[in-house]
Design an enzyme around this catalytic site. Structure first.
Site, PDB file in Angstrom:
ATOM      1  CB  SER A   1      -0.906   0.009   1.234  1.00 47.99           C
ATOM      2  OG  SER A   1      -1.759   1.141   1.215  1.00 47.99           O
TER       3      SER A   1
ATOM      4  CG  HIS B   1      -4.387   4.873  -2.707  1.00 51.60           C
ATOM      5  ND1 HIS B   1      -5.413   4.134  -3.268  1.00 51.60           N
ATOM      6  CD2 HIS B   1      -3.992   4.181  -1.606  1.00 51.60           C
ATOM      7  CE1 HIS B   1      -5.637   3.070  -2.525  1.00 51.60           C
ATOM      8  NE2 HIS B   1      -4.790   3.058  -1.518  1.00 51.60           N
TER       9      HIS B   1
ATOM     10  CE1 TYR C   1      -3.854  -3.373  -8.107  1.00 49.01           C
ATOM     11  CE2 TYR C   1      -1.933  -1.994  -7.695  1.00 49.01           C
ATOM     12  CZ  TYR C   1      -3.097  -2.258  -8.397  1.00 49.01           C
ATOM     13  OH  TYR C   1      -3.512  -1.398  -9.387  1.00 49.01           O
TER      14      TYR C   1
ATOM     15  N   GLY D   1      -6.189  -4.235  15.168  1.00 47.61           N
ATOM     16  CA  GLY D   1      -5.080  -3.792  15.994  1.00 47.61           C
ATOM     17  C   GLY D   1      -3.798  -3.644  15.206  1.00 47.61           C
TER      18      GLY D   1
ATOM     19  NE  ARG E   1       5.187   0.067  12.922  1.00 49.21           N
ATOM     20  CZ  ARG E   1       5.563   1.185  12.314  1.00 49.21           C
ATOM     21  NH1 ARG E   1       4.957   1.559  11.196  1.00 49.21           N
ATOM     22  NH2 ARG E   1       6.549   1.914  12.792  1.00 49.21           N
TER      23      ARG E   1
ATOM     24  CD  GLU F   1       3.105   6.584  13.690  1.00 48.67           C
ATOM     25  OE1 GLU F   1       3.285   7.234  12.643  1.00 48.67           O
ATOM     26  OE2 GLU F   1       2.596   7.079  14.703  1.00 48.67           O
ATOM     27  CB  SER F   2       1.761   0.649   8.863  1.00 49.81           C
ATOM     28  OG  SER F   2       3.085   0.365   9.269  1.00 49.81           O
TER      29      SER F   2
END
EC number: 1.3.3.3
Length: 392
Positions: A180, A194, A197, A350, A352, A354-355
């Site tokens: 992503s 953006h 896949y 839940g 990550r 930041e990702s």
């Protein structure tokens, strides 16, 4: 071969020494607040309750050759899982290298590697405050384990109280892998891009509460400019069409409409941008064919986008152009936080944080009751977002 996929020059966040970390946090360029540094008064202990225990990611010093395990997660088997992971990690390296070259600042993507106790992990890469890109994120993740029923419903795009597809609610064994990326250029005439896949599996045994055994592919690539430059939009859509036509001539018109419909901000009655292609829950074709299709689409990102960036990155602009870009970025934030299935799924499992939120721009703007004057360049862009057009 997997070890050669990560040759893009980078810094590993986990390897930063404390002094460097402090310098990064105190840098004026850093526009994010570190909430982990805030301290609550001791007399007000804060307790958070969750219906399902959430596994927290574990920072790693370097990326492993594979995030799969040989005990059933597909490593060394030549499975779609293994092939998809190899593809997304290769594409991540290629795109980061191309973006660093286009940026021309000498900056490199900062890399953050993490693992997940229940299975899998990911590699997050971010380039921030470069010459061309204000913020560029390219992430890959390969995760598996068990997810709660509401996360499964988010992944399938349904808000039913019971499990999707009429099955009983219950924990769902799953596998999810994807790449992503969101690229936010500084120049208002250079569009945001953006792409995402992904490959997904659920594997609950028969007659056990939960989701049925299934697999599907999803993803797409879409363009979000602040100004409508038809040459750029037509080039972008033509590359998407070429990728689709190699597999099925019905794909582009179908997935183009799907994209227009998906990136719809209902409360604004407008689209986030000028579209591209989008598909999800795709499993009604041969699995190998769809694997190849996803690979082709991911490979089309650079030829669709880099020529546009090269044409627009040095276009002169003024404060009014920048203010309009900030307003359009506000729309981007609204869609991602309110409607995007990937964001919802990440938050419910839940993931990550930041990702998940790397897609958001560094800066955005919300001006009360702003309406561009009819006939202006800003109005032309907004009109195309409200009334999707056929570009080819």
């Amino acid at each position: 071969m997997a070890s050669s996929l990560l040759t893009t020059p980078s810094q590993t966040l986990a390897a930063l020494n404390p002094a460097t970390a402090r310098a990064r946090r105190s840098s004026p360029a850093a526009s994010q607040v570190s909430f982990s540094s805030l301290r609550l008064p001791s007399r007000r202990a804060l307790r958070v309750r969750a219906a399902v225990a959430i596994e927290k990611e574990v920072p790693e010093n370097e990326a492993p050759p594979t995030f799969l395990r040989e005990d059933g997660a597909g490593a060394g088997s030549g499975s779609v899982r293994e092939r998809f992971e190899g593809m997304i990690r290769r594409v991540q390296g290629e795109i980061c290298a191309a973006l660093e070259e286009a940026d021309g600042s000498g900056k490199r993507f900062v890399e953050d590697v993490w693992s997940r106790p229940g299975g899998g992990g990911g590699i997050s890469r971010v380039l921030q405050d470069g010459n061309v890109f204000e913020k560029a994120g390219v992430n890959v993740s390969v995760v598996y384990g068990v997810m709660p029923p509401d996360a499964y419903r988010a992944a399938k795009g349904t808000a039913k109280n019971g499990a999707a597809d009429g099955h009983k609610a219950g924990p769902v064994p799953f596998f999810a892998a994807g790449i992503s990326s969101v690229l936010h250029p500084k120049n208002p005439f250079a569009p945001t891009l953006h792409f995402n896949y992904r490959y997904f599996e659920t594997d609950a045994p028969q007659d056990v509460p939960g989701a049925p055994r299934s697999w599907w592919f999803g993803g797409g690539t879409d363009l979000t400019p602040s100004y409508l430059i038809e040459e750029d939009v037509k080039h972008f859509h033509s590359v998407q069409k070429q990728a689709c036509d190699k597999f099925d001539p019905s794909f582009y018109p179908k997935f183009k409409k799907w994209c227009d419909d998906y990136f719809y901000i209902k409360h604004r009655n407008e689209r986030r941008g000028l579209g591209g292609i989008f598909f999800d829950d795709l499993n009604d074709y041969d699995q190998d064919m769809l694997m190849n299709f996803a690979t082709e689409c991911a490979g089309s990102v650079l030829p669709a986008y880099i020529p546009i960036i090269e044409r627009r990155k040095d276009t002169p602009f003024n404060e009014e152009h920048k203010a309009w870009q900030q307003l359009r970025r506000g729309r981007y934030v609204e869609f991602n936080l309110v409607y995007d299935r990937g964001t919802t799924f990440g938050l419910k499992t839940g993931g990550r944080i930041e990702s998940i939120l790397v897609s958001l721009p560094l800066t955005a703007r919300w001006e009360y009751d702003h309406k561009p004057e009819e006939g202006t360049e800003e109005w032309k862009l907004l009109d195309a977002c409200i009334n999707p057009k056929e570009w080819l």
